[in-house]
Design a protein around this motif. Structure first.
Motif, mmCIF file in Angstrom:
data_model
loop_
_atom_site.group_PDB
_atom_site.id
_atom_site.type_symbol
_atom_site.label_atom_id
_atom_site.label_comp_id
_atom_site.label_asym_id
_atom_site.label_seq_id
_atom_site.Cartn_x
_atom_site.Cartn_y
_atom_site.Cartn_z
ATOM 1 N N ILE A 277 22.515 36.453 19.106
ATOM 2 C CA ILE A 277 22.984 36.780 20.447
ATOM 3 C C ILE A 277 24.088 35.816 20.836
ATOM 4 C CG2 ILE A 277 20.760 37.718 21.184
ATOM 5 C CD1 ILE A 277 20.391 35.120 22.818
ATOM 6 N N ALA A 278 24.924 36.241 21.770
ATOM 7 C CA ALA A 278 25.940 35.363 22.355
ATOM 8 C C ALA A 278 25.444 34.910 23.719
ATOM 9 C CB ALA A 278 27.265 36.100 22.492
ATOM 10 N N GLN A 279 25.454 33.620 23.942
ATOM 11 C CA GLN A 279 25.044 33.048 25.218
ATOM 12 C C GLN A 279 26.283 32.754 26.056
ATOM 13 O OE1 GLN A 279 22.762 29.631 23.771
ATOM 14 N NE2 GLN A 279 20.857 30.790 24.027
ATOM 15 N N VAL A 280 26.334 33.342 27.241
ATOM 16 C CA VAL A 280 27.457 33.147 28.158
ATOM 17 C C VAL A 280 27.190 31.883 28.971
ATOM 18 C CG1 VAL A 280 28.792 34.151 30.049
ATOM 19 C CG2 VAL A 280 27.800 35.638 28.274
ATOM 20 N N VAL A 281 28.152 30.959 28.972
ATOM 21 C CA VAL A 281 27.958 29.649 29.591
ATOM 22 C C VAL A 281 29.060 29.391 30.613
ATOM 23 C CG1 VAL A 281 27.883 27.157 29.172
ATOM 24 C CG2 VAL A 281 26.833 28.729 27.527
ATOM 25 N N HIS A 282 28.682 29.126 31.835
ATOM 26 C CA HIS A 282 29.645 28.679 32.859
ATOM 27 C C HIS A 282 28.887 28.150 34.067
ATOM 28 C CE1 HIS A 282 28.961 32.353 35.266
ATOM 29 N NE2 HIS A 282 29.181 33.075 34.181
ATOM 30 N N SER A 283 29.604 27.649 35.050
ATOM 31 C CA SER A 283 28.968 27.198 36.285
ATOM 32 C C SER A 283 28.199 28.362 36.889
ATOM 33 C CB SER A 283 30.022 26.685 37.277
ATOM 34 O OG SER A 283 30.632 25.516 36.781
ATOM 35 N N ASP A 284 27.006 28.094 37.334
ATOM 36 C CA ASP A 284 26.102 29.164 37.754
ATOM 37 C C ASP A 284 26.409 29.596 39.195
ATOM 38 O OD1 ASP A 284 24.130 31.018 37.742
ATOM 39 O OD2 ASP A 284 22.464 29.606 37.831
ATOM 40 N N MET A 285 27.607 30.123 39.379
ATOM 41 C CA MET A 285 28.030 30.622 40.684
ATOM 42 C C MET A 285 27.452 32.022 40.898
ATOM 43 S SD MET A 285 32.064 29.749 40.153
ATOM 44 C CE MET A 285 32.058 30.839 38.717
ATOM 45 N N ARG A 286 27.032 32.304 42.100
ATOM 46 C CA ARG A 286 26.544 33.655 42.339
ATOM 47 C C ARG A 286 27.708 34.591 42.659
ATOM 48 N NH1 ARG A 286 23.315 33.792 48.144
ATOM 49 N NH2 ARG A 286 24.842 32.649 49.390
ATOM 50 N N ARG A 287 27.597 35.800 42.183
ATOM 51 C CA ARG A 287 28.615 36.821 42.431
ATOM 52 C C ARG A 287 28.527 37.253 43.887
ATOM 53 N NH1 ARG A 287 30.660 41.258 39.087
ATOM 54 N NH2 ARG A 287 32.327 42.214 40.335
ATOM 55 N N VAL A 288 29.682 37.329 44.562
ATOM 56 C CA VAL A 288 29.690 37.729 45.973
ATOM 57 C C VAL A 288 30.722 38.811 46.278
ATOM 58 C CG1 VAL A 288 28.772 35.525 46.843
ATOM 59 C CG2 VAL A 288 31.251 35.822 46.595
ATOM 60 N N GLY A 289 31.501 39.275 45.285
ATOM 61 C CA GLY A 289 32.523 40.279 45.559
ATOM 62 C C GLY A 289 32.553 41.367 44.508
ATOM 63 N N TRP A 290 32.746 42.623 44.953
ATOM 64 C CA TRP A 290 32.763 43.767 44.058
ATOM 65 C C TRP A 290 33.863 44.741 44.490
ATOM 66 C CZ3 TRP A 290 28.626 41.336 46.111
ATOM 67 C CH2 TRP A 290 27.676 40.798 45.227
ATOM 68 N N PHE A 291 34.303 45.571 43.546
ATOM 69 C CA PHE A 291 35.348 46.566 43.815
ATOM 70 C C PHE A 291 35.146 47.739 42.882
ATOM 71 C CE2 PHE A 291 39.334 48.485 42.449
ATOM 72 C CZ PHE A 291 39.926 48.843 43.656
ATOM 73 N N SER A 292 35.433 48.942 43.372
ATOM 74 C CA SER A 292 35.457 50.117 42.505
ATOM 75 C C SER A 292 36.430 51.132 43.087
ATOM 76 C CB SER A 292 34.064 50.740 42.358
ATOM 77 O OG SER A 292 33.629 51.272 43.592
ATOM 78 N N SER A 293 36.894 52.031 42.227
ATOM 79 C CA SER A 293 37.869 53.029 42.647
ATOM 80 C C SER A 293 37.716 54.267 41.777
ATOM 81 C CB SER A 293 39.293 52.475 42.518
ATOM 82 O OG SER A 293 39.684 52.434 41.147
ATOM 83 N N SER A 294 38.566 55.248 42.023
ATOM 84 C CA SER A 294 38.549 56.469 41.218
ATOM 85 C C SER A 294 39.339 56.324 39.933
ATOM 86 C CB SER A 294 39.102 57.641 42.043
ATOM 87 O OG SER A 294 40.421 57.362 42.488
ATOM 88 N N ASN A 295 39.945 55.151 39.689
ATOM 89 C CA ASN A 295 40.732 54.927 38.486
ATOM 90 C C ASN A 295 39.946 54.041 37.528
ATOM 91 O OD1 ASN A 295 42.607 53.778 36.568
ATOM 92 N ND2 ASN A 295 44.253 54.552 37.846
ATOM 93 N N PRO A 296 39.436 54.581 36.416
ATOM 94 C CA PRO A 296 38.616 53.770 35.502
ATOM 95 C C PRO A 296 39.360 52.569 34.917
ATOM 96 C CG PRO A 296 38.396 56.122 35.001
ATOM 97 C CD PRO A 296 39.522 55.989 35.975
ATOM 98 N N LEU A 297 40.655 52.726 34.654
ATOM 99 C CA LEU A 297 41.406 51.591 34.112
ATOM 100 C C LEU A 297 41.487 50.457 35.131
ATOM 101 C CD1 LEU A 297 44.381 53.348 32.273
ATOM 102 C CD2 LEU A 297 42.270 52.451 31.279
ATOM 103 N N LEU A 298 41.688 50.811 36.403
ATOM 104 C CA LEU A 298 41.756 49.790 37.445
ATOM 105 C C LEU A 298 40.409 49.083 37.587
ATOM 106 C CD1 LEU A 298 43.854 48.692 39.473
ATOM 107 C CD2 LEU A 298 42.900 50.280 41.164
ATOM 108 N N ASP A 299 39.331 49.838 37.499
ATOM 109 C CA ASP A 299 38.003 49.224 37.588
ATOM 110 C C ASP A 299 37.744 48.282 36.414
ATOM 111 O OD1 ASP A 299 37.753 50.759 39.811
ATOM 112 O OD2 ASP A 299 36.061 51.944 39.107
ATOM 113 N N ARG A 300 38.147 48.701 35.209
ATOM 114 C CA ARG A 300 37.967 47.832 34.047
ATOM 115 C C ARG A 300 38.819 46.579 34.186
ATOM 116 N NH1 ARG A 300 34.536 45.968 30.284
ATOM 117 N NH2 ARG A 300 35.441 43.974 30.891
ATOM 118 N N PHE A 301 40.031 46.729 34.717
ATOM 119 C CA PHE A 301 40.863 45.557 34.946
ATOM 120 C C PHE A 301 40.169 44.595 35.902
ATOM 121 C CE2 PHE A 301 43.856 43.496 37.889
ATOM 122 C CZ PHE A 301 44.476 42.635 37.010
ATOM 123 N N HIS A 302 39.587 45.119 36.971
ATOM 124 C CA HIS A 302 38.903 44.244 37.923
ATOM 125 C C HIS A 302 37.758 43.494 37.251
ATOM 126 C CE1 HIS A 302 36.300 43.091 41.337
ATOM 127 N NE2 HIS A 302 37.453 42.933 41.964
#
Length: 885
Positions: A413-438
């Motif tokens: 397995i790959a272990q993801v390591v970084h400062s344990d900040m909680r996620r607080v922002g999200w975005f989505s749209s009708s454009n899948p490429l834009l969502d993947r970029f985000h």
């Protein structure tokens, strides 16, 4: 009433143990109140170590960074805190869960010295890690056991053979000559009456390991690797006892480890039971004692979360290579390490290599430069063995393992390591490429917030570049609770600024061959980052703490500009990585670097004036307003023609002039906006900006009325563009627009990374403009909801866990109809600008729905013209047109 108080936090921490603040601020959120309820007061209960619990009621609706309500905490003192709120109708919420707050040691309370297994550094090269152990007796019936730890290097602490916590790479990286960060471990549940053991794994890390590029530097902060452990017991009667510790040391099974180099572990050398009572350490060596007084760095408690393993990824593809190696694709570029589980004979070795991308169906290692990033493990032969490197970190999506046991299926397995900040922002749209970029932006931020904001996680660099974070700070503050990490980094910046007399281009600073001269857009991070945090969190204390640094930077540039406002005769980085620059000369921007410098001088002087005004320093606010006006005039005199044409006729120059409000008249602004749109269209809506212009160009286009051009630029998929990497399979944001060329080959430039967040700064535009959510007052007490429609998008939404609670906006276009939905937590108001409406509507907390009907599109069907069905004027016009609301 079912209302409750949740998420009670201390400063910007989820766990407030060992903190330095004597009067820490408190924040909480209110949930479950009925529509229309109004908070009128809060009540805080503080139960200290001694004495009865104290309750303080304050008539206020505030719930963010509220002042500590009772006497200051003494060093080592612990308090249990809970909160409830009262509503205007006299009813109260339920109490919050209890949050424990514990102050760490003050400077005078440290009573032990550093101990070191290796007081003098060996020759350059990956060095072994060390084991240290000490046994001690614990009486029965103790109230509290604490280990206060600071280190030169990186360490893991074990207690009776078990990890003391789940952090990794502690204590992280700070400007060690100025600041050491301590950790306080709660050992109550890990020790027992009788004999106990503390064990420490200790390695070079950032303190003594290789850092920087151009070959890097060893022993940047000192030749020693050392740890300081103060073990304290509080007895039931309150008496404090310092436990004397006698340390012994031996080389660990980690025979070589480095952040860039990777790690080699020989499990045959593991001394079983070494961190348990009764182990015979008679053949171990005594430690060297390094007097604490020989080191002048201040010792501080944490301001942000520790680095942890925050995620685990299974490989999405495994293949056997012609040479017998296993290649694993984890499907995502990460910062982390690989963990293996296997059985093999004693002495069998596996080797793991890492890479972000493939080229010609092989691991592409050239972008790593001199960071070899190779791990190896030698089996002990004791049955199933589980291993992951302990003191190194890699940036990778692909790994190749040589020597995997032939008769076993891969268990990796790959272990993801970084400062344990909680996620607080999200975005989505009708454009899948834009969502993947985000999502790529989100991943690049995660991978580059390993204790401080870095440029990349993979090559021989990984430095705290100021230019990257000043561009990305708004997106960072929206996506993750990053204030604690950035606060620590800003303290390093300010400390080194005081020492060197200037903000350097990265902090912590290393003398590794890069110019130390002040540079616009980089040094300006001293102003832009704290101001951005203030805007997004409302944290006046952080702003006050950083104000001397902000002022010193603007004063320095004012001197460099000879008091004229024109900064035009010194080293500059300019619009770094302009796509027109040759691969081997990334600073060769088409934009005049001194135009960039003067623009930033005007901008950050104005921000500093605003900060002084917020903090009540009227004379200083006036002074920096004068400096800002002088620089703005110098910009106009030097770089703008009377007709409004910006002399450096580039997208970046025009975007700076517009977004930093540097043009003298509305007519000049209109001319600049028209020319900007012309340049973007003439460039076939391909990106023409580097680190400086990229965060601004879409905003500049929208601000001057070229919405369709902004969307065309945003959604372009040819190279160079934001979405081109997505079409090439990118899972993070690239350093260069063409880090990978359209034919799949890798950019020949030395600076070619596939995991930089700087060019992802446009994510802030997605949140503010596409989905339409931005703070109208500091900390999101009031927000602006004003989505800008275009690009053929049929829906977009965003949500942000603000200091007051979750805010959501979402719009959907179905045929000729538009619906905008806004959800606000208690305590937050919104000015809602429905697309097509003449004015905004202010609403309070709750869920609100707004409707509009599209007029016939006369020019561009991608951008609808709208009637607001809630507007009497629009309804009248709709009736005339025969449109049914």
């Amino acid at each position: 009433m079912t209302a409750g108080v949740v998420d009670l936090r201390v400063e910007h921490l989820d766990r407030a143990v060992g903190i330095s603040e004597a009067t820490p601020r408190l924040s909480w959120r209110v949930i479950g109140a009925p529509q229309g309820a109004v908070v009128a007061a809060y009540e805080i209960e503080v139960a200290r170590d001694q004495g009865a619990a104290l309750r303080t009621r304050v008539e206020s609706r505030e719930s963010v960074l509220v002042r500590w309500p009772v006497a200051a905490l003494r060093p080592r003192e612990r308090a249990a805190v809970r909160v409830r709120v009262w509503f205007a109708d006299g009813q109260s919420s339920s109490w919050s869960q209890v949050t424990n707050v514990e102050r760490g040691l003050a400077a005078a309370d440290w009573a032990v010295d550093f101990v070191s297994p290796s007081p003098a550094a060996p020759t350059d090269g990956p060095r072994p890690a060390h084991l240290l152990r000490t046994e001690f007796d614990m009486p029965a019936g103790v109230r509290r056991v604490r280990a206060h730890v600071a280190a030169h290097g990186v360490y893991d602490l074990e207690v009776n053979g078990s990890p003391a916590d789940d952090s990794v790479l502690a204590p992280g990286w700070s400007s060690f000559q100025h600041r050491l960060r301590s950790q306080t471990f709660e050992l109550d549940g890990l020790v027992q009456a009788g004999r106990n053991v503390l064990g420490v794994w200790l390695a070079d890390g950032w303190y003594r390991g290789r850092l920087g590029f151009n070959g890097g530097l060893w022993d940047v902060y000192g030749a020693d690797v050392a740890v300081m452990v103060q073990l304290e017991v509080q007895h039931a009667d309150g008496r404090l006892e310092l436990v004397p510790l006698r340390w012994r040391t031996t080389p660990s099974p980690i025979t070589a480890t480095g952040l860039y180099e990777g790690e080699s572990h020989d499990a045959r050398r593991h001394p079983h039971g070494w961190a348990e009572a009764g182990f015979d350490d008679g053949r171990w060596s005594p430690v060297a004692v390094l007097p604490r007084g020989d080191f002048t760095a201040a010792i501080e408690g944490p301001t942000g979360p520790p680095v942890r393993i925050v995620d685990e990824l299974m490989p999405t593809r495994i293949e056997r290579r012609p040479n017998g190696a296993l290649r694993l694709d984890f499907g995502q570029n990460i910062s982390g390490r690989v963990r293996i589980t296997a059985t093999a004979p004693r002495g069998h070795e596996v080797t793991i290599r890492h890479a972000e991308v493939l080229e010609d169906d092989e691991l592409c290692l050239r972008p790593l430069r001199t960071a070899s990033s190779v791990d190896s493990y030698t089996f002990a032969g004791d049955g199933q063995e589980i291993w992951a490197p302990r003191f190194t970190l890699h940036g990778f999506r692909y790994a190749e393992i040589e020597g995997w046991p032939a008769d076993q299926a891969p268990e990796v397995i790959a272990q993801v390591v970084h400062s344990d900040m909680r996620r607080v922002g999200w975005f989505s749209s009708s454009n899948p490429l834009l969502d993947r970029f985000h999502e790529n932006v989100v991943w690049s931020m995660r991978d580059n917030f390993v204790d401080l904001p870095t440029d990349c996680p993979q090559r021989d660099e990984r430095l705290g570049w100021t230019g990257d974070i000043q561009a990305f700070a708004p997106a960072a503050a929206y996506l993750h609770e990053s204030t604690g990490v950035l606060r620590s980094w800003l303290r390093d910046l300010a400390a080194e600024q005081r020492e060197f007399g200037s903000v350097r281009n990265f902090h912590p600073w290393l003398e590794c061959g890069f110019p130390a001269d002040p540079a616009a857009g980089w040094g300006d991070a001293a102003v832009i980052v704290p101001w951005t945090i203030y805007e997004r969190t409302g944290d006046r204390e952080l702003l006050s703490e950083q104000l001397p640094s902000m002022m010193a930077w603007v004063d320095q540039v004012d001197v460099l500009a000879r008091g004229t406002g024109l900064w035009n005769d010194s080293f500059q980085l300019g619009d770094w990585l302009d796509p027109q620059a040759p691969p081997d000369r990334p600073g060769d921007s088409a934009t005049d670097a001194h135009l960039v410098a003067t623009a930033y001088h005007a901008h950050t002087a104005a921000l500093t004036a605003r900060a002084c005004d917020v903090l009540g320093y009227d004379a200083a606010a006036h002074r920096y307003t004068v400096i800002a006006k002088r620089a703005r005039k110098a910009f106009n005199d030097e770089f703008v023609s009377p007709s409004g044409r910006v002399v450096s006729d580039t997208v970046t120059a025009l975007s700076l002039a517009i977004c930093f409000d540097l043009l003298a008249t509305a007519d000049q602004r209109a001319v600049a906006g028209t020319r900007l749109a012309e340049l973007v269209r003439e460039g076939d809506h391909l990106i023409a900006t580097g680190f400086i212009g990229t965060p601004l160009v879409c905003d500049a286009l929208v601000a001057t009325g070229s919405i369709d051009t902004a969307y065309h630029l945003l959604l372009q998929t040819h190279c160079p563009s934001w979405l081109f990497p997505v079409t090439m399979g990118a899972t993070t944001v690239w350093e260069r627009w063409d880090s990978m060329l359209p034919d799949g080959s890798i950019n020949p430039g030395e600076m070619t990374s596939f995991n930089h967040y700087a060019l992802g700064a446009v994510a802030d535009f997605l949140h503010r403009m596409v989905a339409g959510l931005s703070p109208a007052t500091p900390g999101y007490r009031r927000v602006r909801v004003a989505p800008v429609l275009g690009g053929g998008l049929t829906h977009a939404s965003t949500s942000h866990l603000s200091p007051y609670g979750l805010i959501k906006t979402a719009w959907t276009r179905t045929g000729s109809r538009l619906r905008l939905e806004v959800a606000l937590p208690i305590g937050v108001e919104a000015d809602v600008q429905v697309p097509g409406a003449d004015r905004a509507v202010r609403v309070g907390w709750g869920t609100h729905t707004f409707d509009a009907v599209c007029r016939p599109a006369e020019d561009d069907p991608a951008r609808p013209r709208l009637w607001n069905v809630h507007s009497p004027e629009d309804r009248s016009e709709m009736a005339e047109q025969g449109v049914v609301a």
